[in-house]
Design a protein around this motif. Structure first.
Motif, PDB file in Angstrom:
ATOM      1  N   ALA A  16      35.608  40.598  44.092  1.00 25.18           N
ATOM      2  CA  ALA A  16      36.815  39.828  43.829  1.00 25.18           C
ATOM      3  C   ALA A  16      36.546  38.334  43.913  1.00 25.18           C
ATOM      4  O   ALA A  16      37.280  37.532  43.348  1.00 25.18           O
ATOM      5  N   LEU A  17      35.502  37.944  44.608  1.00 27.39           N
ATOM      6  CA  LEU A  17      35.157  36.537  44.695  1.00 27.39           C
ATOM      7  C   LEU A  17      34.556  36.076  43.371  1.00 27.39           C
ATOM      8  O   LEU A  17      33.989  36.857  42.627  1.00 27.39           O
ATOM      9  N   GLY A  18      34.662  34.814  43.117  1.00 31.63           N
ATOM     10  CA  GLY A  18      34.072  34.283  41.896  1.00 31.63           C
ATOM     11  C   GLY A  18      32.551  34.365  41.957  1.00 31.63           C
ATOM     12  O   GLY A  18      31.957  34.616  43.001  1.00 31.63           O
ATOM     13  N   PRO A  19      31.872  34.157  40.846  1.00 38.01           N
ATOM     14  CA  PRO A  19      30.412  34.288  40.807  1.00 38.01           C
ATOM     15  C   PRO A  19      29.709  33.256  41.702  1.00 38.01           C
ATOM     16  O   PRO A  19      28.660  33.564  42.265  1.00 38.01           O
ATOM     17  N   ASP A  20      30.296  32.106  41.891  1.00 38.17           N
ATOM     18  CA  ASP A  20      29.642  31.087  42.703  1.00 38.17           C
ATOM     19  C   ASP A  20      30.025  31.190  44.176  1.00 38.17           C
ATOM     20  O   ASP A  20      29.382  30.587  45.026  1.00 38.17           O
ATOM     21  N   GLU A  21      31.084  31.957  44.456  1.00 40.62           N
ATOM     22  CA  GLU A  21      31.551  32.056  45.834  1.00 40.62           C
ATOM     23  C   GLU A  21      30.737  33.101  46.579  1.00 40.62           C
ATOM     24  O   GLU A  21      30.116  33.978  46.005  1.00 40.62           O
ATOM     25  N   ASP A  22      30.699  32.998  47.896  1.00 39.68           N
ATOM     26  CA  ASP A  22      29.936  33.928  48.714  1.00 39.68           C
ATOM     27  C   ASP A  22      30.731  34.209  49.978  1.00 39.68           C
ATOM     28  O   ASP A  22      31.579  33.423  50.379  1.00 39.68           O
ATOM     29  N   TRP A  23      30.481  35.355  50.620  1.00 40.93           N
ATOM     30  CA  TRP A  23      31.125  35.675  51.877  1.00 40.93           C
ATOM     31  C   TRP A  23      30.749  34.607  52.889  1.00 40.93           C
ATOM     32  O   TRP A  23      29.638  34.098  52.921  1.00 40.93           O
ATOM     33  N   LEU A  24      31.658  34.258  53.751  1.00 43.22           N
ATOM     34  CA  LEU A  24      31.375  33.234  54.754  1.00 43.22           C
ATOM     35  C   LEU A  24      30.282  33.670  55.711  1.00 43.22           C
ATOM     36  O   LEU A  24      29.411  32.901  56.082  1.00 43.22           O
ATOM     37  N   ASP A  25      30.333  34.926  56.123  1.00 46.39           N
ATOM     38  CA  ASP A  25      29.302  35.423  57.038  1.00 46.39           C
ATOM     39  C   ASP A  25      28.526  36.544  56.363  1.00 46.39           C
ATOM     40  O   ASP A  25      28.538  37.678  56.779  1.00 46.39           O
ATOM     41  N   SER A  26      27.853  36.217  55.296  1.00 43.73           N
ATOM     42  CA  SER A  26      27.131  37.238  54.523  1.00 43.73           C
ATOM     43  C   SER A  26      25.947  37.756  55.320  1.00 43.73           C
ATOM     44  O   SER A  26      25.280  37.009  56.032  1.00 43.73           O
ATOM     45  N   PRO A  27      25.709  39.058  55.245  1.00 44.95           N
ATOM     46  CA  PRO A  27      24.615  39.668  56.020  1.00 44.95           C
ATOM     47  C   PRO A  27      23.254  39.205  55.513  1.00 44.95           C
ATOM     48  O   PRO A  27      23.043  39.045  54.327  1.00 44.95           O
ATOM     49  N   ASN A  28      22.319  39.044  56.446  1.00 39.96           N
ATOM     50  CA  ASN A  28      20.974  38.602  56.081  1.00 39.96           C
ATOM     51  C   ASN A  28      19.960  39.723  56.201  1.00 39.96           C
ATOM     52  O   ASN A  28      18.894  39.655  55.605  1.00 39.96           O
ATOM     53  N   THR A  29      20.264  40.761  56.983  1.00 42.14           N
ATOM     54  CA  THR A  29      19.297  41.839  57.180  1.00 42.14           C
ATOM     55  C   THR A  29      19.889  43.150  56.716  1.00 42.14           C
ATOM     56  O   THR A  29      21.072  43.276  56.460  1.00 42.14           O
ATOM     57  N   ASP A  30      19.048  44.161  56.624  1.00 38.75           N
ATOM     58  CA  ASP A  30      19.506  45.480  56.188  1.00 38.75           C
ATOM     59  C   ASP A  30      20.382  46.143  57.248  1.00 38.75           C
ATOM     60  O   ASP A  30      21.311  46.861  56.937  1.00 38.75           O
ATOM     61  N   LEU A  31      20.079  45.939  58.539  1.00 35.44           N
ATOM     62  CA  LEU A  31      20.889  46.520  59.611  1.00 35.44           C
ATOM     63  C   LEU A  31      22.307  45.979  59.589  1.00 35.44           C
ATOM     64  O   LEU A  31      23.264  46.710  59.776  1.00 35.44           O
ATOM     65  N   SER A  32      22.426  44.687  59.330  1.00 36.24           N
ATOM     66  CA  SER A  32      23.759  44.124  59.308  1.00 36.24           C
ATOM     67  C   SER A  32      24.527  44.602  58.087  1.00 36.24           C
ATOM     68  O   SER A  32      25.743  44.575  58.065  1.00 36.24           O
ATOM     69  N   GLY A  33      23.877  45.077  57.069  1.00 37.09           N
ATOM     70  CA  GLY A  33      24.534  45.643  55.893  1.00 37.09           C
ATOM     71  C   GLY A  33      25.294  46.902  56.239  1.00 37.09           C
ATOM     72  O   GLY A  33      26.395  47.133  55.755  1.00 37.09           O
ATOM     73  N   GLU A  34      24.715  47.753  57.103  1.00 35.47           N
ATOM     74  CA  GLU A  34      25.420  48.961  57.545  1.00 35.47           C
ATOM     75  C   GLU A  34      26.641  48.586  58.382  1.00 35.47           C
ATOM     76  O   GLU A  34      27.703  49.175  58.249  1.00 35.47           O
ATOM     77  N   CYS A  36      28.226  45.837  58.125  1.00 34.16           N
ATOM     78  CA  CYS A  36      29.185  45.212  57.211  1.00 34.16           C
ATOM     79  C   CYS A  36      29.992  46.272  56.480  1.00 34.16           C
ATOM     80  O   CYS A  36      31.196  46.145  56.325  1.00 34.16           O
ATOM     81  N   SER A  37      29.327  47.337  56.024  1.00 34.51           N
ATOM     82  CA  SER A  37      30.068  48.371  55.306  1.00 34.51           C
ATOM     83  C   SER A  37      31.017  49.105  56.249  1.00 34.51           C
ATOM     84  O   SER A  37      32.115  49.488  55.852  1.00 34.51           O
ATOM     85  N   ALA A  38      30.629  49.302  57.527  1.00 35.18           N
ATOM     86  CA  ALA A  38      31.528  49.933  58.499  1.00 35.18           C
ATOM     87  C   ALA A  38      32.717  49.012  58.767  1.00 35.18           C
ATOM     88  O   ALA A  38      33.864  49.457  58.838  1.00 35.18           O
ATOM     89  N   SER A  39      32.437  47.731  58.899  1.00 39.11           N
ATOM     90  CA  SER A  39      33.501  46.765  59.120  1.00 39.11           C
ATOM     91  C   SER A  39      34.416  46.703  57.906  1.00 39.11           C
ATOM     92  O   SER A  39      35.633  46.618  58.039  1.00 39.11           O
ATOM     93  N   HIS A  40      33.798  46.758  56.722  1.00 41.17           N
ATOM     94  CA  HIS A  40      34.560  46.744  55.470  1.00 41.17           C
ATOM     95  C   HIS A  40      35.483  47.964  55.402  1.00 41.17           C
ATOM     96  O   HIS A  40      36.654  47.852  55.039  1.00 41.17           O
ATOM     97  N   PHE A  41      34.948  49.134  55.784  1.00 39.68           N
ATOM     98  CA  PHE A  41      35.744  50.354  55.796  1.00 39.68           C
ATOM     99  C   PHE A  41      36.905  50.233  56.783  1.00 39.68           C
ATOM    100  O   PHE A  41      38.027  50.644  56.488  1.00 39.68           O
TER     101      PHE A  41
END
Length: 150
Positions: A16-34, A36-41
Protein backbone atom coordinates in the motif's frame (compact mmCIF):
# COMPACT_ATOMS: atom_id res chain seq x y z
CA UNK A 1 -25.79 1.99 8.43
CA UNK A 2 -22.50 2.30 6.58
CA UNK A 3 -19.43 2.56 8.70
CA UNK A 4 -17.18 5.53 8.31
CA UNK A 5 -14.25 3.16 8.88
CA UNK A 6 -14.83 0.79 5.95
CA UNK A 7 -11.20 1.13 4.86
CA UNK A 8 -9.55 -1.89 3.33
CA UNK A 9 -6.90 -3.75 5.23
CA UNK A 10 -4.41 -2.79 2.53
CA UNK A 11 -3.25 0.12 4.68
CA UNK A 12 -1.39 -2.45 6.78
CA UNK A 13 0.51 -3.99 3.89
CA UNK A 14 3.81 -2.84 2.53
CA UNK A 15 2.34 -2.81 -1.00
CA UNK A 16 0.00 0.00 0.00
CA UNK A 17 2.98 2.29 0.43
CA UNK A 18 4.27 4.14 -2.58
CA UNK A 19 7.30 2.77 -4.45
CA UNK A 20 9.67 5.26 -2.82
CA UNK A 21 8.24 4.88 0.67
CA UNK A 22 9.53 2.32 3.15
CA UNK A 23 8.42 0.95 6.52
CA UNK A 24 9.78 3.06 9.35
CA UNK A 25 11.23 0.07 11.15
CA UNK A 26 11.91 -2.26 8.24
CA UNK A 27 13.49 -5.59 9.18
CA UNK A 28 17.18 -6.06 8.41
CA UNK A 29 17.60 -9.77 9.16
CA UNK A 30 15.74 -12.95 8.30
CA UNK A 31 14.81 -13.61 11.96
CA UNK A 32 13.15 -10.26 12.26
CA UNK A 33 11.13 -11.09 9.13
CA UNK A 34 9.36 -13.90 10.98
CA UNK A 35 8.67 -11.58 13.88
CA UNK A 36 7.44 -8.96 11.44
CA UNK A 37 4.98 -11.36 9.82
CA UNK A 38 3.72 -12.45 13.28
CA UNK A 39 3.36 -8.82 14.28
CA UNK A 40 1.66 -8.10 10.95
CA UNK A 41 -0.77 -10.97 11.59
CA UNK A 42 -1.49 -9.61 15.09
CA UNK A 43 -2.17 -6.16 13.63
CA UNK A 44 -4.53 -7.59 11.01
CA UNK A 45 -6.35 -9.63 13.65
CA UNK A 46 -6.67 -6.64 15.95
CA UNK A 47 -7.85 -4.47 13.07
CA UNK A 48 -10.52 -7.03 12.10
CA UNK A 49 -11.63 -7.29 15.75
CA UNK A 50 -11.90 -3.51 16.08
CA UNK A 51 -13.75 -3.32 12.76
CA UNK A 52 -16.24 -6.00 13.90
CA UNK A 53 -16.78 -4.27 17.24
CA UNK A 54 -17.35 -0.95 15.49
CA UNK A 55 -19.89 -2.54 13.16
CA UNK A 56 -21.70 -4.05 16.15
CA UNK A 57 -21.68 -0.73 17.98
CA UNK A 58 -23.02 1.06 14.91
CA UNK A 59 -25.86 -1.47 14.68
CA UNK A 60 -26.63 -0.98 18.36
CA UNK A 61 -26.49 2.80 17.89
CA UNK A 62 -28.95 2.67 14.99
CA UNK A 63 -31.26 0.45 17.08
CA UNK A 64 -31.10 2.96 19.92
CA UNK A 65 -31.83 5.81 17.49
CA UNK A 66 -34.89 3.95 16.21
CA UNK A 67 -36.10 3.40 19.79
CA UNK A 68 -35.54 7.08 20.54
CA UNK A 69 -37.62 8.06 17.51
CA UNK A 70 -40.39 5.72 18.71
CA UNK A 71 -40.28 7.36 22.13
CA UNK A 72 -40.31 10.80 20.51
CA UNK A 73 -43.56 9.81 18.81
CA UNK A 74 -45.04 8.50 22.08
CA UNK A 75 -43.69 11.33 24.23
CA UNK A 76 -43.25 14.49 22.12
CA UNK A 77 -41.61 16.26 25.06
CA UNK A 78 -38.39 14.33 24.34
CA UNK A 79 -38.14 15.50 20.75
CA UNK A 80 -38.87 19.14 21.53
CA UNK A 81 -36.45 19.80 24.34
CA UNK A 82 -33.68 17.23 24.15
CA UNK A 83 -32.47 14.94 26.87
CA UNK A 84 -30.85 17.55 29.13
CA UNK A 85 -33.98 19.70 29.40
CA UNK A 86 -36.54 16.92 29.90
CA UNK A 87 -36.13 16.47 33.60
CA UNK A 88 -35.67 20.13 34.45
CA UNK A 89 -38.74 21.04 32.36
CA UNK A 90 -40.69 18.19 33.90
CA UNK A 91 -39.63 19.26 37.38
CA UNK A 92 -40.54 22.89 36.62
CA UNK A 93 -44.00 21.88 35.38
CA UNK A 94 -44.40 19.55 38.33
CA UNK A 95 -43.36 22.31 40.73
CA UNK A 96 -45.79 24.80 39.19
CA UNK A 97 -48.58 22.20 39.35
CA UNK A 98 -47.70 21.44 42.95
CA UNK A 99 -47.70 25.14 43.84
CA UNK A 100 -51.09 25.74 42.22
CA UNK A 101 -52.48 22.61 43.87
CA UNK A 102 -51.05 23.73 47.22
CA UNK A 103 -52.69 27.15 46.81
CA UNK A 104 -55.99 25.49 45.94
CA UNK A 105 -55.75 23.16 48.93
CA UNK A 106 -54.82 26.09 51.20
CA UNK A 107 -57.87 27.99 49.96
CA UNK A 108 -60.09 24.95 50.64
CA UNK A 109 -58.56 24.57 54.10
CA UNK A 110 -59.28 28.22 54.88
CA UNK A 111 -62.84 27.78 53.68
CA UNK A 112 -63.31 24.67 55.83
CA UNK A 113 -61.83 26.44 58.86
CA UNK A 114 -64.23 29.34 58.30
CA UNK A 115 -67.17 26.94 58.03
CA UNK A 116 -65.98 25.13 61.15
CA UNK A 117 -65.81 28.42 63.02
CA UNK A 118 -69.35 29.24 61.87
CA UNK A 119 -70.52 25.80 62.91
CA UNK A 120 -68.93 26.23 66.37
CA UNK A 121 -70.66 29.58 66.75
CA UNK A 122 -73.98 27.99 65.74
CA UNK A 123 -73.38 25.13 68.18
CA UNK A 124 -72.74 27.64 70.99
CA UNK A 125 -75.91 29.54 70.06
CA UNK A 126 -77.83 26.28 69.99
CA UNK A 127 -76.50 25.35 73.44
CA UNK A 128 -77.52 28.76 74.78
CA UNK A 129 -80.97 28.30 73.27
CA UNK A 130 -81.27 24.82 74.81
CA UNK A 131 -80.24 26.17 78.22
CA UNK A 132 -82.75 29.02 77.86
CA UNK A 133 -85.48 26.53 76.85
CA UNK A 134 -84.66 24.27 79.82
CA UNK A 135 -84.79 27.31 82.11
CA UNK A 136 -88.14 28.32 80.65
CA UNK A 137 -89.43 24.77 81.07
CA UNK A 138 -88.37 24.77 84.72
CA UNK A 139 -89.99 28.19 85.30
CA UNK A 140 -93.16 26.97 83.59
CA UNK A 141 -93.21 23.86 85.78
CA UNK A 142 -92.73 26.04 88.89
CA UNK A 143 -95.48 28.43 87.77
CA UNK A 144 -97.83 25.50 87.11
CA UNK A 145 -97.03 24.13 90.56
CA UNK A 146 -97.73 27.52 92.15
CA UNK A 147 -100.89 27.87 90.09
CA UNK A 148 -101.99 24.41 91.16
CA UNK A 149 -101.48 25.35 94.82
CA UNK A 150 -103.59 28.48 94.53
Amino acid sequence: MDSMFEDDISILTQEALGPDEDWLDSPNTDLSGEMCSASHFALITAYDDIKNRLTGLERENSTLKRRLKMYEVKYPLIGEFGEEHIFSLYEAKENSLLKSEKASLQQQLNQFQHELQKSKEREEQLEEMIQAYEKLCMEKAELETELGEM
